[in-house]
Design an enzyme around this catalytic site. Structure first.
Site: not given
Length: 170
Positions: A86, A89, A58, A56
């Site tokens: 999410c 993260c 992040e 992701h």
């Protein structure tokens, strides 16, 4: 929401990286990490490219920032991300002690910064991040909505094509 000067500028940079993800066929999320008013990390989703569910924006930005700072602790850093983090993260953001998380649009299905849960500010954890939401919300939501609309249209076209061939594979 506490919005500081520069939040929109840093979010625009995150949006530029979301667009890179979009162009690569990835879910269009972009992130930047800022320390002392300077961007030290930039990333976008690369889950499909890297065949890695943890890739992701992040997470990739955190890795870059840790390298730039020379430590896994990022207590003097702020994360700008186009979509609410999410749970994975958010957990990493707490673990790295990110000072502030600024996001564009909420994720009512899986958001872990207040929508579904708030891992960033759980009293039982060793760190809590300040949160600002809604920065360039419309732009951040639009790129995601357009991406998923296009994906649904492509899926419907494949289904119609399959049905028009009588369900036979090519």
């Amino acid at each position: 929401m506490i919005e500081l000067p520069g939040d929109e500028n840093f979010m625009r940079e995150a949006l530029r990286h979301a667009q890179k993800a979009n162009e690569a066929g990835e879910v269009p999320v972009g992130a930047v990490i800022v320390q002392a008013g300077k961007i030290i990390a930039r990333a976008h989703n690369q889950v499909e490219l890297l065949k890695d569910a943890t890739a992701h924006a992040e997470m990739l930005a955190l890795t870059q920032a840790e390298a730039a700072v020379g430590d896994w602790r990022l207590a003097e850093c702020d994360l700008y991300v186009t979509k609410e983090p999410c749970a994975m993260c958010a957990g990493a953001l707490v673990h790295t002690r990110i000072r502030r998380v600024i996001f564009g649009c909420t994720d009512p299905a899986a958001g872990a910064a207040g929508s579904v849960m708030n891992l960033l500010q759980m009293p039982v954890l060793n760190h809590r991040c300040d949160i600002a939401s809604g920065v360039l919300q419309e732009e951040c939501a639009t790129i995601l909505q357009d991406f998923f609309r296009k994906r649904r249209e492509e899926q419907n076209a494949r289904i119609k094509g399959f049905a028009s061939r009588g369900g036979a594979e090519d």
